[in-house]
Design a protein around this motif. Structure first.
Motif, PDB file in Angstrom:
ATOM      1  N   LEU A 144      36.338  37.663  33.070  1.00  0.00           N
ATOM      2  CA  LEU A 144      36.869  37.668  31.703  1.00  0.00           C
ATOM      3  C   LEU A 144      38.324  38.157  31.690  1.00  0.00           C
ATOM      4  CD1 LEU A 144      33.838  39.082  29.658  1.00  0.00           C
ATOM      5  CD2 LEU A 144      34.860  36.808  29.385  1.00  0.00           C
ATOM      6  N   GLU A 145      38.590  39.149  32.532  1.00  0.00           N
ATOM      7  CA  GLU A 145      39.971  39.664  32.609  1.00  0.00           C
ATOM      8  C   GLU A 145      40.911  38.568  33.080  1.00  0.00           C
ATOM      9  OE1 GLU A 145      43.572  41.573  33.940  1.00  0.00           O
ATOM     10  OE2 GLU A 145      42.189  40.523  35.259  1.00  0.00           O
ATOM     11  N   HIS A 146      40.491  37.818  34.079  1.00  0.00           N
ATOM     12  CA  HIS A 146      41.344  36.725  34.565  1.00  0.00           C
ATOM     13  C   HIS A 146      41.561  35.664  33.479  1.00  0.00           C
ATOM     14  CE1 HIS A 146      40.600  37.467  39.150  1.00  0.00           C
ATOM     15  NE2 HIS A 146      41.025  38.527  38.510  1.00  0.00           N
ATOM     16  N   TRP A 147      40.590  35.496  32.627  1.00  0.00           N
ATOM     17  CA  TRP A 147      40.714  34.510  31.553  1.00  0.00           C
ATOM     18  C   TRP A 147      41.514  35.057  30.368  1.00  0.00           C
ATOM     19  CZ3 TRP A 147      34.883  32.835  32.030  1.00  0.00           C
ATOM     20  CH2 TRP A 147      34.780  31.849  33.047  1.00  0.00           C
ATOM     21  N   ARG A 167      43.447  49.464  28.763  1.00  0.00           N
ATOM     22  CA  ARG A 167      43.933  49.851  30.094  1.00  0.00           C
ATOM     23  C   ARG A 167      44.244  51.338  30.190  1.00  0.00           C
ATOM     24  NH1 ARG A 167      44.346  45.078  33.587  1.00  0.00           N
ATOM     25  NH2 ARG A 167      44.084  43.376  32.121  1.00  0.00           N
ATOM     26  N   LEU A 168      44.248  51.807  31.435  1.00  0.00           N
ATOM     27  CA  LEU A 168      44.774  53.128  31.750  1.00  0.00           C
ATOM     28  C   LEU A 168      46.297  53.003  31.857  1.00  0.00           C
ATOM     29  CD1 LEU A 168      42.115  53.904  34.485  1.00  0.00           C
ATOM     30  CD2 LEU A 168      42.396  55.184  32.337  1.00  0.00           C
ATOM     31  N   PRO A 169      47.001  54.137  31.805  1.00  0.00           N
ATOM     32  CA  PRO A 169      48.465  54.047  31.890  1.00  0.00           C
ATOM     33  C   PRO A 169      48.946  53.309  33.142  1.00  0.00           C
ATOM     34  CG  PRO A 169      47.807  56.255  31.213  1.00  0.00           C
ATOM     35  CD  PRO A 169      46.533  55.511  31.537  1.00  0.00           C
ATOM     36  N   ASP A 170      48.190  53.366  34.238  1.00  0.00           N
ATOM     37  CA  ASP A 170      48.644  52.693  35.468  1.00  0.00           C
ATOM     38  C   ASP A 170      48.323  51.197  35.481  1.00  0.00           C
ATOM     39  OD1 ASP A 170      45.942  52.467  35.938  1.00  0.00           O
ATOM     40  OD2 ASP A 170      45.943  53.630  37.804  1.00  0.00           O
ATOM     41  N   THR A 175      40.916  42.810  39.248  1.00  0.00           N
ATOM     42  CA  THR A 175      41.647  42.520  38.023  1.00  0.00           C
ATOM     43  C   THR A 175      43.155  42.525  38.281  1.00  0.00           C
ATOM     44  OG1 THR A 175      41.682  44.864  37.468  1.00  0.00           O
ATOM     45  CG2 THR A 175      39.890  43.562  36.543  1.00  0.00           C
ATOM     46  N   TYR A 176      43.877  41.915  37.361  1.00  0.00           N
ATOM     47  CA  TYR A 176      45.328  42.046  37.357  1.00  0.00           C
ATOM     48  C   TYR A 176      45.674  43.429  36.805  1.00  0.00           C
ATOM     49  CZ  TYR A 176      45.532  36.959  37.866  1.00  0.00           C
ATOM     50  OH  TYR A 176      45.392  35.673  38.319  1.00  0.00           O
ATOM     51  N   LEU A 177      46.804  43.950  37.210  1.00  0.00           N
ATOM     52  CA  LEU A 177      47.288  45.173  36.574  1.00  0.00           C
ATOM     53  C   LEU A 177      48.083  44.773  35.336  1.00  0.00           C
ATOM     54  CD1 LEU A 177      48.577  47.362  39.550  1.00  0.00           C
ATOM     55  CD2 LEU A 177      46.475  47.640  38.220  1.00  0.00           C
ATOM     56  N   GLN A 178      47.889  45.523  34.272  1.00  0.00           N
ATOM     57  CA  GLN A 178      48.666  45.271  33.056  1.00  0.00           C
ATOM     58  C   GLN A 178      48.770  46.609  32.334  1.00  0.00           C
ATOM     59  OE1 GLN A 178      47.078  42.707  29.691  1.00  0.00           O
ATOM     60  NE2 GLN A 178      48.814  41.456  30.342  1.00  0.00           N
ATOM     61  N   SER A 204      51.511  39.132  30.488  1.00  0.00           N
ATOM     62  CA  SER A 204      52.111  39.247  31.830  1.00  0.00           C
ATOM     63  C   SER A 204      51.329  38.481  32.898  1.00  0.00           C
ATOM     64  CB  SER A 204      52.217  40.725  32.227  1.00  0.00           C
ATOM     65  OG  SER A 204      50.931  41.329  32.222  1.00  0.00           O
ATOM     66  N   ARG A 205      50.072  38.130  32.605  1.00  0.00           N
ATOM     67  CA  ARG A 205      49.272  37.406  33.596  1.00  0.00           C
ATOM     68  C   ARG A 205      49.549  35.916  33.568  1.00  0.00           C
ATOM     69  NH1 ARG A 205      43.841  40.119  31.209  1.00  0.00           N
ATOM     70  NH2 ARG A 205      45.005  39.584  29.314  1.00  0.00           N
ATOM     71  N   ASP A 206      50.248  35.473  32.534  1.00  0.00           N
ATOM     72  CA  ASP A 206      50.335  34.038  32.268  1.00  0.00           C
ATOM     73  C   ASP A 206      51.614  33.417  32.821  1.00  0.00           C
ATOM     74  OD1 ASP A 206      49.205  31.714  30.530  1.00  0.00           O
ATOM     75  OD2 ASP A 206      51.342  31.813  30.032  1.00  0.00           O
ATOM     76  N   GLY A 207      51.500  32.165  33.234  1.00  0.00           N
ATOM     77  CA  GLY A 207      52.675  31.434  33.716  1.00  0.00           C
ATOM     78  C   GLY A 207      52.866  30.100  33.013  1.00  0.00           C
TER      79      GLY A 207
END
Lengths: 593, 252
Positions: A97-100, A106-109, B137-140, B189-192
């Motif tokens: 789902l995150e990829h979609w 989110r955490l600060p990092d 996951t991606y970082l964001q 930010s994940r999108d292109g």
């Protein structure tokens, strides 16, 4: 009647239906997938889920922990092999789902954050503020538009399945805008139509949550499993039943009675700590918290509001900034629907019906006993919730088993012979049209619906009594008779919502009957099914088994039982708070010994 | 369903239209009993349950998140579920289908064209750097999320389209809601997929059709601020136009 030939038909385009459609499209790109929904997909009730979705990520957490929380939370009525599969696949679905694009908080990092949830030992609830279901649904819907082979039938209402030669071969659907019918043939069918909470009066569910898919399968001989287990969510607005997420308590909200006393300590959930600990107090499971409210109300320790008795959910100490970050929807709902600023005033809340633990009987592959028919999500009983679902397991279920259903339907469709509409489709159309044209006794279906909901609340509420359940069974039988003599006020075809609601009520009455009869037959107390008439204890000797409700023409459902699959967690005492902690320590010692 | 009936009543004037019966829409009045906590939606439900079962309107969640029940309340686009009768007393209250859309029946308008607009702007992540699930996951960061977070809150209720004079004049205009969704993905930010989406809105029905009236953001029940999305894309589209000229010139 129009005809559309698909390879796979999916009924329902909420979280489970959309996930199934995407999985099927990826597993079998050459296949045509018909995706039918009585609303535009983004209106589906997944949209209203708030708190979040489970998936083990913390280094101090484990799949075993999630398994144990789920099985204990379900009072040992879970299919343990299915729970193992489930917990093993939640996290990858959350990542997917995150990829979609799902905007998980989110955490600060930049890593995904997780929050505490009721009955969960370690933080493992992925959340998108308090609009988790909304974001999951919109992410899945928008992602589904990538696949041209998914042919949507938006605002099409399913009136019946096409069952012939001992297998399902499609469904007959009604265009709500035109009132015209289409037979959709398909070699595999997935039901993903959600729950049935609207059979009760005070509930958190949208108006569309009418158990359609459950009733469709049930009428064709597929048993409904564990229907007596209906979840009351403990924190909802009195009157409307609007959901105030468990995520509030996950963020540290407190529940107090009219004396500003954290009453949960009186119900085996203490001791009190300033912020609730996992599996203590406010972070106990939903069944226990709803039951505690029932007792508080009888002790006269609740607050009286114009919409009925309530306790108070206190979020003030979290501060406005944190509330705006983590619980913006709750702040908005409290403001609009209760006239309350949650940062300065506690919110009155009470239990309301939220979730149907039971549903269409399916195996670990989401296959029902009817060949070609699969089911996923709240309409199904795949076996992970047992007698009480833990918060944040249902959104995870949509994705884990939605994907399984899509893949399994594709595999089934690949080897199944061609489907045809034939006489069953014509009969389904004729039956729906007969209702439209019937001149009955002049009764409005709206009146029947209210009587059903009031009776279900009385007989199948938080605590249950044999004679009250029996009375509800009798009332439902009478309502089904009166249903035969309905009169519709609207006989036109375009957007006849009078007609659609009447068909829905027919579905609701079937599902309500399955619930009430299954409840009456379970002579013990377990999870969300609690009796006060001599069956107050759990009875593993006689009732460590699922119930199955079987449809019978013109008669009450027949209730049978089926064994529970226990692989590695023998039934133990279910406890939270200090006793829960002691028991867990003892269990660990035994395991290590 | 109130257990004891309130003495207070309010008149709801509802626009009715049934295509098989009516040549054109006309108003019908109903007297509704109401309490202070009752929404316009609950008023309509009371009519449907007790006075006229043929009244057609969409609704589901009744908590302002599913986006079904948008309609014109006294001439302004609102969600029926979070608009309260007490605020409209003493009435009468005029209820009409969302303006700028074709009426299908009573308070129900055609939604399909709006959904097609959403679908036209590639409303999904086209990964800047593809990743497998096994890679995690991606970082964001929260700051990166803020770039698109408000645009992701759109519930597709279409109130902004009902408020938009430009959409009223030109139904092919891409409109505020779809522009907000475009910005939701272009700001991620994940999108292109930015270029593909900008190409979609360059034409005459695209971003330049907006005349910056700003009513879309005023009526939004979720503070999505589609006008801001439109503005951001006007500057991006202008820059994009300029860059595409440069690219063309460099090639020739």
């Amino acid at each position: 009647m129009e005809h559309f030939d698909a390879d796979i038909l999916i009924l329902g385009a909420g979280g489970a239906g959309l996930r199934a459609a995407i999985a099927a499209a990826e597993a079998a790109p050459e296949m045509t997938i018909a995706l039918v929904s009585k609303v535009y997909p983004m209106r589906s009730h997944t949209v209203a889920a708030e708190g979040g979705s489970a998936g083990v990520v913390r280094p101090n957490d484990s799949l075993d922990n999630h398994f144990n929380d789920t099985v204990e939370g379900g009072d040992w009525l879970c299919e343990q092999d299915v729970v193992d599969y489930f917990v093993g696949h939640c996290t990858r679905e959350m990542i997917q789902l995150e990829h979609w694009g799902c905007p998980w908080s989110r955490l600060p990092d930049g890593h995904v954050n997780v929050r505490k949830f009721g009955g969960m030992k370690i933080e493992r609830t992925w959340f998108a503020a308090d609009r988790s279901g909304f974001h999951i649904l919109h992410t899945l819907f928008q992602t589904s538009t990538k696949y041209p082979q998914i042919r949507r039938f938006d605002e099409f209402f399913c009136v019946d399945l096409i069952v012939d030669d001992g297998r399902v071969q499609g469904a007959v659907v009604l265009s709500m805008a035109s009132g015209e019918f289409t037979a959709i043939t398909a070699r595999a069918v997935v039901i993903a139509t959600g729950g049935a909470g609207r059979v009760f009066r005070q509930n958190t569910n949208g108006g569309i949550v009418t158990g359609d898919g459950m009733a469709l399968a049930y009428r064709h001989g597929v048993p409904l499993r564990d229907m007596e287990f209906v979840q009351y969510h403990p924190t909802c607005l009195p009157g409307t039943g609007i959901l105030i997420t468990e995520g509030c308590r996950g963020e540290g909200a407190l529940l107090v009675n009219k004396d500003n006393y954290r009453y949960l300590q009186d119900y085996g959930l203490g001791p009190v700590t300033p912020e609730p600990r996992n599996k203590f107090m406010e972070l106990g499971p939903r069944d226990r918290l709803s039951q505690a409210f029932w007792h508080e109300e009888r002790k006269g320790r609740t607050v009286t509001t114009p919409q009925g008795e309530a306790v108070l959910l206190d979020l003030r100490h979290l501060g406005r900034a944190k509330l705006q970050e983590r619980l913006p929807l709750i702040c908005e709902l409290a403001q609009h629907f209760a006239g309350i600023d949650a940062a300065t005033t506690p919110i009155p809340v009470r239990p309301a019906v939220h979730y149907t633990m039971g549903g269409i009987l399916v195996d670990i592959n989401t296959a029902s006993p009817l060949p070609g028919l699969f089911a996923a999500g709240e309409c199904s009983s795949v076996g992970i919730h047992g007698a009480n679902r833990l918060g944040s397991n249902s959104l995870a279920e949509l994705t884990v088993f939605g994907r399984v259903a899509g893949e399994q339907a594709a595999a089934f469709a690949r080897q199944a012979p061609a489907a045809k509409a034939g006489d069953p489709a014509k009969a389904a159309e004729a039956k729906a049209l007969a209702l439209l044209q019937s001149h009955g006794g002049g009764e409005r279906h709206a009146a029947l619906r209210v009587e059903m909901a009031v009776s279900m609340e009385k007989g199948c509420g938080i605590y249950r009594l044999g004679d009250e359940m029996l009375e509800t069974c009798n009332t439902l039988a009478t309502l089904k008779q009166r249903y035969q003599a309905l009169t519709l006020e609207d006989r036109s075809r375009a957007w006849n919502t009078d007609w659609i609601s009447a068909i829905e009520l027919g579905f609701q009455l079937e599902v309500a009957e399955a619930m009430a009869h299954a409840a009456l037959a379970r002579k013990e107390s377990r999870g969300a099914h609690q009796r006060l008439d001599g069956f107050e204890a759990r009875d593993d000797v006689n009732f460590l088994s699922h119930s199955l409700a079987h449809y019978q023409d013109d008669a009450a459902p027949r209730i049978s039982t089926m064994p529970v699959k226990i692989t590695r967690s023998p039934p133990g005492q279910r406890a939270y708070g200090a006793l829960g902690e002691q028991l867990e320590a003892a269990r660990k010692e035994t395991t290590h010994a | 369903m109130p257990e004891t009936r309130s003495d207070k009543t309010i008149e709801l004037r509802v626009l009715r239209y049934c295509p098989s019966k009516d040549a054109e829409p006309s108003f019908q009045s109903f007297q509704v009993h109401y309490t202070d906590d009752m929404s316009v939606l609950q008023g309509l439900q009371q009519i449907k349950a007790e006075l006229d079962g043929s009244l057609a309107f969409r609704w589901s969640c009744r908590m302002a998140v599913c986006g079904s029940c948008g309609m014109m309340v006294n001439g302004a686009p609102m969600l029926a579920c979070n608009t309260f009768l007490r605020e409209l007393a003493p009435g009468p209250v005029t209820l009409e289908p969302l303006q700028n859309f074709p009426i299908e029946r009573d308070l129900i308008v055609t939604v399909g064209d709006f959904v097609k607009k959403i679908e036209s702007i590639y409303p999904y992540i086209m990964p800047r750097q593809p990743k497998t699930v096994e890679q995690g996951t991606y970082l964001q960061t929260p700051a990166e999320m803020q770039e698109y977070a408000s645009f992701a809150d759109c519930i597709n209720c279409m109130l902004c389209y009902a408020a938009c004079p430009q959409f009223g004049a030109n139904p092919d205009f891409i409109g505020p809601g779809a522009m907000a969704l475009l910005q939701r993905y272009n700001g991620d930010s994940r999108d292109g997929g930015q270029q593909a989406r900008l190409d979609q809105i360059r034409g005459e029905d695209g971003v330049w059709s907006c005349t910056a009236v700003g009513l879309c953001s005023e009526v939004c029940p979720k503070q999505v601020d589609p006008a801001n999305a439109v503005n951001q894309n006007k500057s991006k589209s202008a820059l994009d136009f300029f860059l595409s000229r440069l690219r063309t010139e460099n090639v020739t």
